[in-house]
Design an enzyme around this catalytic site. Structure first.
Site, PDB file in Angstrom:
ATOM      1  N   LYS A 214       2.795   3.603 -12.867  1.00  0.00           N
ATOM      2  CA  LYS A 214       3.239   4.846 -13.484  1.00  0.00           C
ATOM      3  C   LYS A 214       2.714   5.012 -14.911  1.00  0.00           C
ATOM      4  CE  LYS A 214       7.276   5.974 -10.705  1.00  0.00           C
ATOM      5  NZ  LYS A 214       8.744   6.177 -10.665  1.00  0.00           N
ATOM      6  N   ARG A 248       9.754  -0.784  -5.665  1.00  0.00           N
ATOM      7  CA  ARG A 248       8.923   0.131  -4.871  1.00  0.00           C
ATOM      8  C   ARG A 248       7.513   0.058  -5.436  1.00  0.00           C
ATOM      9  NH1 ARG A 248       7.224   5.494  -5.243  1.00  0.00           N
ATOM     10  NH2 ARG A 248       7.020   6.586  -3.232  1.00  0.00           N
TER      11      ARG A 248
END
Length: 273
Positions: A214, A248
């Site tokens: 991210k 995740r």
């Protein structure tokens, strides 16, 4: 907790939710797995590498993503979920915040609803999840990173997501919480959230950390999405140290090794595989 036919020991293990994007525009791997054969081959590889759940997504939720219709999103994910269920014995999650898409996924055999709006976007999501007896992952999110008192506000808003689920009849043992790294937070807020993950335990539910590749990692290291593995692994180590039950991730094998090594250090023994 039980997801599908598998029991997860969320108190003493960190499990891998593996990302399977069947989209053309995902920020990390858009277009790689959006044919059925490619998606199944990648699923098989991730299972071999140690995935515990496969999370299927049909719409990118990266900043500036293009919203697609419910019908198009459902058409992308349903054949993939059905094929995974037929071919592999692994719990399947669907990454969606839309009840029409979620119902299609549940009918196709999904076991878990991974909602980036924590049941706050679509009022039908919580009752739908309860009706199917599915598990859910409720992520903290908001339109703007505006808070009176950041961490207490995040915890209170996450608790509201939980209450929405409970009020609809979702069983408490079917709820996972995601602090929402990269959503409704500034760069500094994202770092603070990762640093204080343990504060979410006060809410009383298993935690999932989703930081894989991210922007918080890209901004810290000044790297594009394809070069953020090492930064992701650091956050996975922190997830284990902070007691998260799930991470995740895109890169299953590397993250699994990081989890096993961290677990060995914390427990002073070789971990169960």
């Amino acid at each position: 907790m039980k997801i599908g036919n598998r029991e997860f020991d969320t108190r003493s293990h960190t499990y891998i939710m593996a990302i399977l994007n069947v989209t053309p525009d995902s920020f990390s791997d858009g277009g790689k797995w959006n044919s059925l054969d490619a998606a199944l081959a990648h699923t098989e590889e991730m299972i071999r590498q140690g995935a515990d759940i496969i999370d299927v997504g049909g719409e990118s939720t990266r900043p500036g993503h293009l919203r697609i219709s419910d019908e198009e999103e459902a058409a992308r994910i349903a054949p993939v979920i059905e094929a995974i269920r037929q071919r592999f014995d692994i719990p399947v999650s669907v990454d969606t915040y839309k009840s029409a898409v979620a119902e299609t996924a549940l009918q196709a055999g999904a076991h878990l609803i991974n909602d980036i709006w924590g049941f706050q976007y679509d009022e039908k999501m919580a009752p739908l999840t309860a009706r199917y007896g599915a598990a859910c992952c409720l992520m903290h999110n908001k339109d703007q990173a505006v808070y009176r008192d950041f961490f207490p506000d995040v915890l209170r808003e996450t608790a509201r997501c939980v209450q929405t689920a409970l009020d609809a009849g979702v069983s408490p043992d079917k709820i996972i919480l995601d602090p929402g790294i990269g959503f409704g937070k500034t760069y500094e807020m994202n770092l603070e959230t990762i640093h204080h993950l343990e504060r979410f335990h006060a809410l009383g539910y298993p935690l999932l950390l989703g930081t894989s590749k991210k922007s918080v990692i890209g901004l810290t290291l000044d790297l594009p999405a394809g070069q953020r593995l090492e930064g992701t692994l650091v956050t996975t180590v922190m997830a284990v140290e902070k007691g998260c039950a799930f991470v995740r991730v895109h890169d299953v094998e590397a993250n699994r090794r990081a989890i096993l090594m961290t677990r060995a250090i914390l427990d002073h023994r070789k971990p169960d595989r």
